[in-house]
Design a protein around this motif. Structure first.
Motif, PDB file in Angstrom:
ATOM      1  N   GLY A  45     -16.755  -4.499  26.219  1.00 43.73           N
ATOM      2  CA  GLY A  45     -15.978  -5.004  25.088  1.00 43.73           C
ATOM      3  C   GLY A  45     -16.654  -6.150  24.368  1.00 43.73           C
ATOM      4  N   ALA A 424      -6.755  -6.332  28.619  1.00 48.60           N
ATOM      5  CA  ALA A 424      -6.731  -5.329  27.550  1.00 48.60           C
ATOM      6  C   ALA A 424      -6.671  -5.988  26.178  1.00 48.60           C
ATOM      7  CB  ALA A 424      -5.540  -4.397  27.741  1.00 48.60           C
ATOM      8  N   ALA A 425      -5.912  -7.069  26.058  1.00 47.75           N
ATOM      9  CA  ALA A 425      -5.812  -7.763  24.768  1.00 47.75           C
ATOM     10  C   ALA A 425      -7.163  -8.336  24.355  1.00 47.75           C
ATOM     11  CB  ALA A 425      -4.761  -8.869  24.862  1.00 47.75           C
ATOM     12  N   PHE A 427     -10.096  -7.115  25.247  1.00 49.25           N
ATOM     13  CA  PHE A 427     -10.904  -5.947  24.889  1.00 49.25           C
ATOM     14  C   PHE A 427     -10.602  -5.508  23.458  1.00 49.25           C
ATOM     15  CE2 PHE A 427     -11.534  -1.324  24.692  1.00 49.25           C
ATOM     16  CZ  PHE A 427     -12.847  -1.216  25.139  1.00 49.25           C
ATOM     17  N   HIS A 428      -9.336  -5.445  23.100  1.00 48.85           N
ATOM     18  CA  HIS A 428      -8.966  -4.983  21.761  1.00 48.85           C
ATOM     19  C   HIS A 428      -9.297  -6.018  20.689  1.00 48.85           C
ATOM     20  CE1 HIS A 428      -7.402  -1.248  23.158  1.00 48.85           C
ATOM     21  NE2 HIS A 428      -6.546  -1.839  23.970  1.00 48.85           N
ATOM     22  N   GLN A 429      -9.298  -7.290  21.057  1.00 49.65           N
ATOM     23  CA  GLN A 429      -9.762  -8.303  20.104  1.00 49.65           C
ATOM     24  C   GLN A 429     -11.241  -8.088  19.795  1.00 49.65           C
ATOM     25  OE1 GLN A 429     -10.022 -13.206  19.732  1.00 49.65           O
ATOM     26  NE2 GLN A 429      -8.831 -12.302  21.373  1.00 49.65           N
ATOM     27  N   GLY A 432     -11.273  -3.623  18.512  1.00 49.34           N
ATOM     28  CA  GLY A 432     -10.278  -3.069  17.614  1.00 49.34           C
ATOM     29  C   GLY A 432      -9.156  -2.388  18.381  1.00 49.34           C
ATOM     30  N   ARG A 433      -8.165  -1.922  17.616  1.00 52.19           N
ATOM     31  CA  ARG A 433      -6.981  -1.335  18.239  1.00 52.19           C
ATOM     32  C   ARG A 433      -6.820   0.124  17.833  1.00 52.19           C
ATOM     33  NH1 ARG A 433      -4.241  -5.281  20.679  1.00 52.19           N
ATOM     34  NH2 ARG A 433      -4.754  -7.423  20.062  1.00 52.19           N
ATOM     35  N   LYS A 437      -9.065   3.565  21.068  1.00 51.55           N
ATOM     36  CA  LYS A 437      -9.637   2.382  21.718  1.00 51.55           C
ATOM     37  C   LYS A 437      -8.893   2.084  23.028  1.00 51.55           C
ATOM     38  CE  LYS A 437     -12.542   1.830  18.379  1.00 51.55           C
ATOM     39  NZ  LYS A 437     -12.384   0.824  17.335  1.00 51.55           N
ATOM     40  N   ALA A 438      -7.596   2.326  23.056  1.00 54.12           N
ATOM     41  CA  ALA A 438      -6.838   2.132  24.296  1.00 54.12           C
ATOM     42  C   ALA A 438      -7.307   3.105  25.374  1.00 54.12           C
ATOM     43  CB  ALA A 438      -5.347   2.304  24.028  1.00 54.12           C
ATOM     44  N   PHE A 441     -10.646   1.894  26.742  1.00 54.57           N
ATOM     45  CA  PHE A 441     -10.479   0.830  27.724  1.00 54.57           C
ATOM     46  C   PHE A 441     -10.129   1.414  29.086  1.00 54.57           C
ATOM     47  CE2 PHE A 441      -7.557  -1.927  30.081  1.00 54.57           C
ATOM     48  CZ  PHE A 441      -8.336  -3.066  30.233  1.00 54.57           C
TER      49      PHE A 441
END
Length: 467
Positions: A45, A424-425, A427-429, A432-433, A437-438, A441
Protein backbone atom coordinates in the motif's frame (compact mmCIF):
# COMPACT_ATOMS: atom_id res chain seq x y z
CA UNK A 1 56.35 -31.00 29.35
CA UNK A 2 52.58 -30.61 29.24
CA UNK A 3 50.87 -29.60 26.05
CA UNK A 4 47.84 -27.33 26.27
CA UNK A 5 44.72 -28.63 24.64
CA UNK A 6 43.93 -26.81 21.42
CA UNK A 7 41.27 -24.13 21.73
CA UNK A 8 38.25 -24.91 19.59
CA UNK A 9 38.21 -22.57 16.65
CA UNK A 10 35.36 -20.10 16.81
CA UNK A 11 32.83 -20.44 14.02
CA UNK A 12 32.92 -17.27 11.97
CA UNK A 13 30.02 -14.90 11.51
CA UNK A 14 29.47 -15.83 7.86
CA UNK A 15 29.39 -19.56 8.65
CA UNK A 16 26.90 -18.95 11.47
CA UNK A 17 24.66 -17.05 9.05
CA UNK A 18 24.94 -19.78 6.41
CA UNK A 19 24.05 -22.49 8.93
CA UNK A 20 21.10 -20.46 10.19
CA UNK A 21 19.77 -19.68 6.71
CA UNK A 22 19.97 -23.32 5.66
CA UNK A 23 18.17 -24.84 8.62
CA UNK A 24 14.91 -26.57 7.70
CA UNK A 25 13.86 -28.04 11.05
CA UNK A 26 12.14 -24.99 12.53
CA UNK A 27 8.45 -25.27 13.26
CA UNK A 28 6.22 -22.72 11.56
CA UNK A 29 4.93 -20.13 14.00
CA UNK A 30 1.41 -18.68 13.60
CA UNK A 31 2.60 -15.36 15.05
CA UNK A 32 5.11 -14.72 12.27
CA UNK A 33 2.56 -15.48 9.58
CA UNK A 34 0.00 -13.20 11.24
CA UNK A 35 2.51 -10.33 11.35
CA UNK A 36 3.51 -10.94 7.73
CA UNK A 37 -0.13 -10.64 6.60
CA UNK A 38 -0.32 -7.08 7.91
CA UNK A 39 3.16 -6.15 6.68
CA UNK A 40 2.47 -7.43 3.17
CA UNK A 41 -0.68 -5.36 2.73
CA UNK A 42 0.85 -2.31 4.40
CA UNK A 43 4.12 -2.35 2.47
CA UNK A 44 2.45 -2.77 -0.91
CA UNK A 45 0.00 0.00 0.00
CA UNK A 46 2.61 2.57 0.98
CA UNK A 47 4.69 1.62 -2.07
CA UNK A 48 1.79 2.26 -4.42
CA UNK A 49 1.32 5.70 -2.85
CA UNK A 50 5.09 6.20 -2.99
CA UNK A 51 5.20 5.52 -6.73
CA UNK A 52 3.86 9.01 -7.28
CA UNK A 53 6.64 10.74 -5.35
CA UNK A 54 9.45 12.51 -7.23
CA UNK A 55 12.02 10.02 -5.91
CA UNK A 56 10.20 6.96 -7.22
CA UNK A 57 9.18 8.64 -10.48
CA UNK A 58 12.76 9.59 -11.27
CA UNK A 59 14.14 6.15 -10.39
CA UNK A 60 11.47 4.49 -12.52
CA UNK A 61 12.16 6.88 -15.39
CA UNK A 62 15.87 6.08 -15.19
CA UNK A 63 15.16 2.32 -15.19
CA UNK A 64 12.91 2.62 -18.24
CA UNK A 65 15.56 4.72 -19.98
CA UNK A 66 17.91 1.74 -19.82
CA UNK A 67 15.82 -0.11 -22.43
CA UNK A 68 17.51 -0.46 -25.82
CA UNK A 69 16.75 2.49 -28.07
CA UNK A 70 13.52 2.11 -29.99
CA UNK A 71 12.11 -0.74 -27.88
CA UNK A 72 10.05 1.40 -25.51
CA UNK A 73 9.87 0.64 -21.79
CA UNK A 74 11.79 -2.40 -20.57
CA UNK A 75 9.81 -5.57 -20.03
CA UNK A 76 10.32 -8.39 -17.58
CA UNK A 77 8.65 -10.81 -15.23
CA UNK A 78 8.46 -8.85 -11.97
CA UNK A 79 5.60 -6.46 -11.27
CA UNK A 80 5.95 -2.81 -10.41
CA UNK A 81 3.42 -2.93 -7.60
CA UNK A 82 0.10 -1.31 -8.33
CA UNK A 83 0.77 -0.99 -12.06
CA UNK A 84 0.70 -2.96 -15.29
CA UNK A 85 4.46 -2.56 -15.74
CA UNK A 86 6.84 -5.49 -15.55
CA UNK A 87 10.59 -5.22 -15.14
CA UNK A 88 13.48 -7.56 -14.57
CA UNK A 89 13.63 -8.71 -10.93
CA UNK A 90 16.55 -6.46 -9.92
CA UNK A 91 15.02 -3.38 -11.55
CA UNK A 92 11.62 -4.12 -10.00
CA UNK A 93 13.24 -4.48 -6.58
CA UNK A 94 14.92 -1.09 -7.04
CA UNK A 95 11.68 0.67 -8.02
CA UNK A 96 9.44 -1.05 -5.46
CA UNK A 97 11.95 -0.66 -2.62
CA UNK A 98 12.39 3.04 -3.35
CA UNK A 99 8.63 3.54 -3.55
CA UNK A 100 8.03 1.60 -0.32
CA UNK A 101 10.37 3.92 1.59
CA UNK A 102 9.55 7.16 -0.27
CA UNK A 103 6.85 8.42 2.09
CA UNK A 104 8.61 7.20 5.25
CA UNK A 105 5.34 5.50 6.09
CA UNK A 106 6.77 1.99 5.88
CA UNK A 107 7.42 -0.36 8.77
CA UNK A 108 10.07 0.10 11.46
CA UNK A 109 11.78 -1.86 14.25
CA UNK A 110 11.40 -0.20 17.65
CA UNK A 111 14.57 -1.82 19.05
CA UNK A 112 16.94 -0.51 16.36
CA UNK A 113 16.71 1.96 13.49
CA UNK A 114 15.72 -0.11 10.45
CA UNK A 115 12.85 -0.65 8.01
CA UNK A 116 12.89 -4.40 7.37
CA UNK A 117 9.79 -4.90 5.20
CA UNK A 118 10.73 -2.07 2.82
CA UNK A 119 13.86 -4.02 1.90
CA UNK A 120 12.84 -7.66 2.41
CA UNK A 121 9.49 -7.71 0.59
CA UNK A 122 10.66 -5.98 -2.61
CA UNK A 123 13.50 -8.52 -2.72
CA UNK A 124 11.36 -11.57 -2.05
CA UNK A 125 8.54 -10.59 -4.40
CA UNK A 126 11.05 -9.82 -7.17
CA UNK A 127 12.71 -13.21 -6.75
CA UNK A 128 9.27 -14.83 -6.65
CA UNK A 129 8.86 -13.75 -10.28
CA UNK A 130 11.17 -16.66 -11.12
CA UNK A 131 8.84 -19.34 -9.78
CA UNK A 132 5.58 -19.75 -7.85
CA UNK A 133 5.97 -19.71 -4.05
CA UNK A 134 3.89 -20.79 -1.08
CA UNK A 135 2.93 -18.70 1.90
CA UNK A 136 5.06 -20.92 4.13
CA UNK A 137 8.13 -20.28 1.95
CA UNK A 138 7.61 -16.52 2.12
CA UNK A 139 7.05 -16.66 5.87
CA UNK A 140 10.24 -18.65 6.46
CA UNK A 141 12.31 -16.41 4.17
CA UNK A 142 10.95 -13.21 5.69
CA UNK A 143 11.64 -14.45 9.23
CA UNK A 144 15.21 -15.40 8.25
CA UNK A 145 15.76 -11.93 6.81
CA UNK A 146 14.23 -10.27 9.87
CA UNK A 147 16.51 -12.23 12.17
CA UNK A 148 19.65 -11.47 10.15
CA UNK A 149 18.74 -7.76 10.10
CA UNK A 150 18.53 -7.57 13.88
CA UNK A 151 21.22 -10.05 14.94
CA UNK A 152 23.93 -8.61 12.65
CA UNK A 153 22.94 -5.12 13.83
CA UNK A 154 23.50 -6.26 17.41
CA UNK A 155 26.91 -7.74 16.58
CA UNK A 156 28.16 -4.52 14.91
CA UNK A 157 26.74 -3.10 17.34
CA UNK A 158 23.98 -0.88 15.99
CA UNK A 159 24.82 2.08 18.23
CA UNK A 160 28.33 2.25 16.81
CA UNK A 161 27.24 1.63 13.22
CA UNK A 162 24.41 4.16 13.22
CA UNK A 163 26.48 6.57 15.28
CA UNK A 164 29.06 6.71 12.50
CA UNK A 165 26.35 7.84 10.11
CA UNK A 166 25.51 4.58 8.33
CA UNK A 167 21.89 4.02 7.32
CA UNK A 168 21.26 0.54 8.73
CA UNK A 169 18.29 -0.11 6.44
CA UNK A 170 20.69 0.17 3.52
CA UNK A 171 23.85 -1.45 4.91
CA UNK A 172 22.77 -4.38 7.06
CA UNK A 173 19.63 -4.48 4.94
CA UNK A 174 21.60 -5.84 2.00
CA UNK A 175 22.79 -8.80 4.06
CA UNK A 176 19.31 -9.42 5.48
CA UNK A 177 17.61 -9.31 2.08
CA UNK A 178 20.29 -11.54 0.57
CA UNK A 179 19.82 -14.05 3.38
CA UNK A 180 16.06 -13.99 2.82
CA UNK A 181 16.52 -14.51 -0.92
CA UNK A 182 18.89 -17.43 -0.42
CA UNK A 183 16.34 -19.05 1.89
CA UNK A 184 13.47 -18.49 -0.54
CA UNK A 185 15.39 -20.06 -3.43
CA UNK A 186 16.79 -22.84 -1.20
CA UNK A 187 20.41 -22.21 -2.20
CA UNK A 188 23.14 -24.43 -0.78
CA UNK A 189 25.60 -23.26 1.85
CA UNK A 190 28.53 -22.50 -0.44
CA UNK A 191 26.39 -20.40 -2.77
CA UNK A 192 24.83 -18.61 0.22
CA UNK A 193 28.26 -17.73 1.64
CA UNK A 194 29.32 -16.19 -1.67
CA UNK A 195 26.02 -14.30 -1.96
CA UNK A 196 26.55 -12.78 1.48
CA UNK A 197 30.10 -11.83 0.52
CA UNK A 198 28.88 -10.11 -2.64
CA UNK A 199 26.18 -8.21 -0.75
CA UNK A 200 28.65 -7.13 1.94
CA UNK A 201 30.82 -5.46 -0.70
CA UNK A 202 27.82 -3.53 -2.02
CA UNK A 203 26.80 -2.14 1.38
CA UNK A 204 26.50 1.65 1.63
CA UNK A 205 24.08 4.42 2.62
CA UNK A 206 24.64 7.62 4.62
CA UNK A 207 22.43 9.33 7.19
CA UNK A 208 23.54 12.62 5.66
CA UNK A 209 21.01 11.99 2.88
CA UNK A 210 17.99 11.86 5.21
CA UNK A 211 15.39 14.34 4.03
CA UNK A 212 16.39 13.92 0.37
CA UNK A 213 15.32 11.59 -2.45
CA UNK A 214 18.43 9.49 -1.90
CA UNK A 215 17.21 8.27 1.49
CA UNK A 216 14.31 6.17 0.10
CA UNK A 217 16.54 5.01 -2.75
CA UNK A 218 18.71 3.36 -0.09
CA UNK A 219 15.96 0.76 0.44
CA UNK A 220 15.60 0.24 -3.31
CA UNK A 221 19.33 -0.17 -3.81
CA UNK A 222 19.55 -2.66 -0.94
CA UNK A 223 16.75 -4.73 -2.51
CA UNK A 224 18.25 -4.52 -5.99
CA UNK A 225 21.70 -5.50 -4.76
CA UNK A 226 20.31 -8.46 -2.83
CA UNK A 227 18.61 -9.76 -5.99
CA UNK A 228 21.89 -9.25 -7.84
CA UNK A 229 23.98 -10.98 -5.14
CA UNK A 230 21.67 -14.01 -5.05
CA UNK A 231 21.58 -14.24 -8.84
CA UNK A 232 25.33 -13.91 -9.31
CA UNK A 233 26.19 -16.42 -6.58
CA UNK A 234 23.68 -18.88 -8.02
CA UNK A 235 25.56 -18.65 -11.34
CA UNK A 236 28.92 -19.36 -9.68
CA UNK A 237 30.16 -15.82 -8.99
CA UNK A 238 32.50 -15.82 -5.99
CA UNK A 239 33.33 -13.65 -3.01
CA UNK A 240 35.23 -14.22 0.21
CA UNK A 241 33.16 -16.97 1.89
CA UNK A 242 34.19 -15.55 5.28
CA UNK A 243 33.67 -11.92 4.30
CA UNK A 244 31.86 -10.68 7.39
CA UNK A 245 34.58 -11.57 9.90
CA UNK A 246 37.60 -11.22 7.60
CA UNK A 247 40.14 -8.44 8.09
CA UNK A 248 38.68 -5.50 6.20
CA UNK A 249 35.32 -7.27 6.03
CA UNK A 250 31.83 -6.09 6.91
CA UNK A 251 32.21 -6.20 10.70
CA UNK A 252 35.58 -4.42 10.60
CA UNK A 253 34.40 -1.70 8.25
CA UNK A 254 30.93 -1.01 9.60
CA UNK A 255 31.22 -1.75 13.30
CA UNK A 256 33.48 -2.40 16.25
CA UNK A 257 34.38 -6.03 15.63
CA UNK A 258 34.33 -7.99 18.90
CA UNK A 259 34.77 -11.79 18.68
CA UNK A 260 32.72 -12.20 21.85
CA UNK A 261 29.69 -10.64 20.21
CA UNK A 262 30.33 -12.62 17.04
CA UNK A 263 30.37 -15.85 19.06
CA UNK A 264 26.80 -15.12 20.17
CA UNK A 265 25.51 -14.44 16.66
CA UNK A 266 23.94 -17.87 16.19
CA UNK A 267 22.07 -17.58 19.48
CA UNK A 268 20.77 -14.13 18.56
CA UNK A 269 19.66 -15.35 15.14
CA UNK A 270 17.60 -18.11 16.74
CA UNK A 271 16.06 -15.58 19.11
CA UNK A 272 15.08 -13.14 16.40
CA UNK A 273 13.70 -15.68 13.91
CA UNK A 274 10.47 -15.61 15.91
CA UNK A 275 11.25 -12.73 18.28
CA UNK A 276 10.89 -10.16 15.49
CA UNK A 277 7.10 -10.34 15.91
CA UNK A 278 7.54 -8.37 19.15
CA UNK A 279 9.79 -5.84 17.44
CA UNK A 280 7.99 -4.38 14.45
CA UNK A 281 5.77 -1.39 13.94
CA UNK A 282 3.37 -0.39 11.18
CA UNK A 283 3.44 3.38 11.30
CA UNK A 284 0.27 5.31 11.95
CA UNK A 285 1.82 8.57 10.71
CA UNK A 286 3.82 9.25 7.50
CA UNK A 287 7.03 10.46 9.13
CA UNK A 288 10.28 9.20 10.64
CA UNK A 289 9.79 6.54 13.32
CA UNK A 290 11.66 8.74 15.82
CA UNK A 291 8.70 11.17 15.67
CA UNK A 292 5.92 8.61 16.21
CA UNK A 293 5.83 8.46 20.01
CA UNK A 294 5.99 12.26 20.28
CA UNK A 295 3.06 12.56 17.88
CA UNK A 296 1.01 10.19 20.04
CA UNK A 297 1.92 12.23 23.09
CA UNK A 298 0.93 15.43 21.31
CA UNK A 299 -2.45 14.07 20.26
CA UNK A 300 -3.16 12.93 23.82
CA UNK A 301 -2.10 16.31 25.24
CA UNK A 302 -4.32 18.09 22.74
CA UNK A 303 -7.33 16.16 24.04
CA UNK A 304 -6.60 17.40 27.55
CA UNK A 305 -5.54 20.90 26.59
CA UNK A 306 -8.05 21.53 23.84
CA UNK A 307 -7.32 23.53 20.72
CA UNK A 308 -5.92 26.52 22.62
CA UNK A 309 -2.28 26.01 21.72
CA UNK A 310 -1.71 29.71 22.36
CA UNK A 311 -1.68 28.76 26.05
CA UNK A 312 1.48 26.68 25.56
CA UNK A 313 4.59 28.47 26.85
CA UNK A 314 7.10 25.70 26.06
CA UNK A 315 7.39 21.98 25.44
CA UNK A 316 10.26 19.72 26.53
CA UNK A 317 10.74 16.46 24.63
CA UNK A 318 13.27 13.85 25.77
CA UNK A 319 14.17 10.79 23.73
CA UNK A 320 16.39 7.83 24.51
CA UNK A 321 20.14 8.18 24.07
CA UNK A 322 20.80 8.38 20.33
CA UNK A 323 17.12 8.96 19.63
CA UNK A 324 17.71 12.27 17.86
CA UNK A 325 20.26 10.78 15.43
CA UNK A 326 17.84 10.38 12.48
CA UNK A 327 16.17 13.74 13.12
CA UNK A 328 16.97 17.12 11.65
CA UNK A 329 18.97 19.52 13.78
CA UNK A 330 17.72 22.49 11.77
CA UNK A 331 14.24 23.50 10.69
CA UNK A 332 12.76 21.79 7.63
CA UNK A 333 13.07 23.62 4.33
CA UNK A 334 10.56 21.48 2.44
CA UNK A 335 7.91 18.83 2.97
CA UNK A 336 10.32 15.94 2.65
CA UNK A 337 12.65 17.34 5.29
CA UNK A 338 9.63 17.90 7.55
CA UNK A 339 9.22 14.13 7.91
CA UNK A 340 12.46 14.18 9.94
CA UNK A 341 11.55 17.13 12.14
CA UNK A 342 10.09 16.16 15.51
CA UNK A 343 9.35 19.80 16.22
CA UNK A 344 7.27 20.07 13.05
CA UNK A 345 5.34 16.81 13.47
CA UNK A 346 4.57 17.53 17.13
CA UNK A 347 3.43 21.04 16.30
CA UNK A 348 1.10 19.71 13.59
CA UNK A 349 -0.34 17.11 15.99
CA UNK A 350 -1.08 19.78 18.59
CA UNK A 351 -2.52 22.23 16.07
CA UNK A 352 -4.66 19.92 13.95
CA UNK A 353 -5.32 16.76 15.97
CA UNK A 354 -3.71 14.46 13.40
CA UNK A 355 -0.66 14.01 11.16
CA UNK A 356 -1.52 13.13 7.55
CA UNK A 357 0.16 12.82 4.17
CA UNK A 358 -1.03 16.30 3.24
CA UNK A 359 0.98 17.78 6.10
CA UNK A 360 4.23 17.07 4.25
CA UNK A 361 3.89 19.36 1.27
CA UNK A 362 6.00 22.47 0.92
CA UNK A 363 2.83 24.54 1.24
CA UNK A 364 1.89 22.88 4.56
CA UNK A 365 5.03 24.25 6.16
CA UNK A 366 3.51 27.73 5.86
CA UNK A 367 0.38 26.84 7.87
CA UNK A 368 -0.32 29.64 10.38
CA UNK A 369 0.93 28.91 13.86
CA UNK A 370 3.30 26.08 12.96
CA UNK A 371 6.58 28.01 13.04
CA UNK A 372 5.64 29.77 16.28
CA UNK A 373 4.81 26.53 18.05
CA UNK A 374 7.94 24.79 16.72
CA UNK A 375 10.04 27.55 18.29
CA UNK A 376 8.64 26.63 21.71
CA UNK A 377 9.70 22.96 21.47
CA UNK A 378 12.98 21.89 23.10
CA UNK A 379 14.46 18.52 22.15
CA UNK A 380 16.98 16.53 24.20
CA UNK A 381 18.28 13.01 24.80
CA UNK A 382 18.42 11.16 28.11
CA UNK A 383 21.75 9.84 29.43
CA UNK A 384 22.86 6.43 28.09
CA UNK A 385 22.18 4.68 31.41
CA UNK A 386 18.50 5.57 31.44
CA UNK A 387 15.80 3.26 30.09
CA UNK A 388 15.62 3.26 26.28
CA UNK A 389 12.61 3.00 24.04
CA UNK A 390 10.26 5.75 25.19
CA UNK A 391 9.60 9.44 24.62
CA UNK A 392 8.58 11.91 27.31
CA UNK A 393 6.77 15.14 26.42
CA UNK A 394 6.34 17.84 29.09
CA UNK A 395 4.02 20.66 28.11
CA UNK A 396 4.12 23.88 30.14
CA UNK A 397 1.25 26.39 29.93
CA UNK A 398 1.37 30.10 30.56
CA UNK A 399 -0.71 29.75 33.71
CA UNK A 400 1.80 27.36 35.33
CA UNK A 401 0.28 23.97 34.47
CA UNK A 402 2.50 21.02 33.57
CA UNK A 403 1.06 18.23 31.42
CA UNK A 404 3.19 15.11 30.88
CA UNK A 405 2.96 12.14 28.55
CA UNK A 406 5.38 9.19 28.58
CA UNK A 407 4.90 7.00 25.49
CA UNK A 408 6.61 3.62 25.33
CA UNK A 409 4.78 2.14 22.33
CA UNK A 410 3.52 4.24 19.45
CA UNK A 411 0.31 3.41 17.62
CA UNK A 412 1.07 0.59 15.21
CA UNK A 413 3.79 -0.95 17.39
CA UNK A 414 3.36 -4.72 17.75
CA UNK A 415 2.52 -4.09 21.41
CA UNK A 416 -0.14 -1.56 20.37
CA UNK A 417 -1.12 -2.69 16.87
CA UNK A 418 -3.42 -0.98 14.44
CA UNK A 419 -6.83 -2.60 14.34
CA UNK A 420 -7.86 -4.41 11.13
CA UNK A 421 -10.08 -1.44 10.32
CA UNK A 422 -7.22 1.03 10.89
CA UNK A 423 -4.86 -1.04 8.74
CA UNK A 424 -7.42 -1.16 5.94
CA UNK A 425 -8.08 2.58 6.26
CA UNK A 426 -4.35 3.30 5.88
CA UNK A 427 -4.20 1.03 2.82
CA UNK A 428 -7.13 2.83 1.19
CA UNK A 429 -5.63 6.23 1.98
CA UNK A 430 -2.63 5.01 -0.05
CA UNK A 431 -4.27 3.24 -3.00
CA UNK A 432 -7.80 4.60 -3.17
CA UNK A 433 -11.20 3.16 -2.41
CA UNK A 434 -13.78 0.96 -4.08
CA UNK A 435 -14.76 -2.71 -4.17
CA UNK A 436 -11.76 -3.71 -6.31
CA UNK A 437 -9.30 -2.04 -3.94
CA UNK A 438 -10.99 -3.66 -0.93
CA UNK A 439 -10.65 -7.07 -2.58
CA UNK A 440 -7.01 -6.32 -3.34
CA UNK A 441 -6.35 -5.55 0.32
CA UNK A 442 -7.93 -8.86 1.35
CA UNK A 443 -5.92 -10.79 -1.25
CA UNK A 444 -2.61 -9.19 -0.21
CA UNK A 445 -3.41 -9.84 3.43
CA UNK A 446 -3.89 -13.52 2.58
CA UNK A 447 -0.60 -13.99 0.65
CA UNK A 448 1.20 -15.68 3.59
CA UNK A 449 -1.63 -18.21 3.85
CA UNK A 450 -1.25 -19.74 0.38
CA UNK A 451 -0.84 -23.51 0.77
CA UNK A 452 -0.06 -24.12 -2.88
CA UNK A 453 2.68 -22.40 -4.90
CA UNK A 454 1.30 -19.39 -6.71
CA UNK A 455 2.44 -16.66 -9.08
CA UNK A 456 2.21 -13.38 -7.17
CA UNK A 457 2.97 -10.89 -9.93
CA UNK A 458 -0.59 -10.41 -11.20
CA UNK A 459 -1.77 -9.88 -7.64
CA UNK A 460 1.00 -7.37 -6.91
CA UNK A 461 0.07 -5.42 -10.04
CA UNK A 462 -3.31 -4.72 -8.46
CA UNK A 463 -6.72 -4.26 -10.04
CA UNK A 464 -6.99 -2.53 -13.42
CA UNK A 465 -6.80 1.26 -13.22
CA UNK A 466 -10.51 1.60 -13.92
CA UNK A 467 -11.21 -0.68 -10.94
Amino acid sequence: MSVASPTPRQVGATAQLVDFIGRRDRRAEPATRAALRALTADTVGVAVAGLGTPAALLVRDWVEDQAPSGTGAPSGTAAVWGSASRLGPAAAALVNGTAAHALDWDDAAPSMAMHPAAVLLPTLFALAARRPVTGAELDAAYSVGSAVFRAVSEVLPHAVHYGRGWHNTSTTGRLAATAAGCRLLDLDGDVTAHALGIAASQASGSLANFGTMTKPMHAGLASRDAVMAVGLAHRGFTANPAQLEARGGFLDLFGDHDPRRTAALGERLEHWVTGWVDDYAIKAYPSCFATQRAIDAGLSLREELGAGVDRISRIEVTLEHGGTRPLRDTGPGNGLEAKFSLEYTLAVALLTGNVLLGDFTDEALERPGVAGLMARIELAERPPAEEPGHTVVRLHTGDGRLLVRDVHHSRGDSHRPLSPAELAAKFHQCVGRGPAKASWFDALHAVPDADEPRDLQTLLAGPPAHG
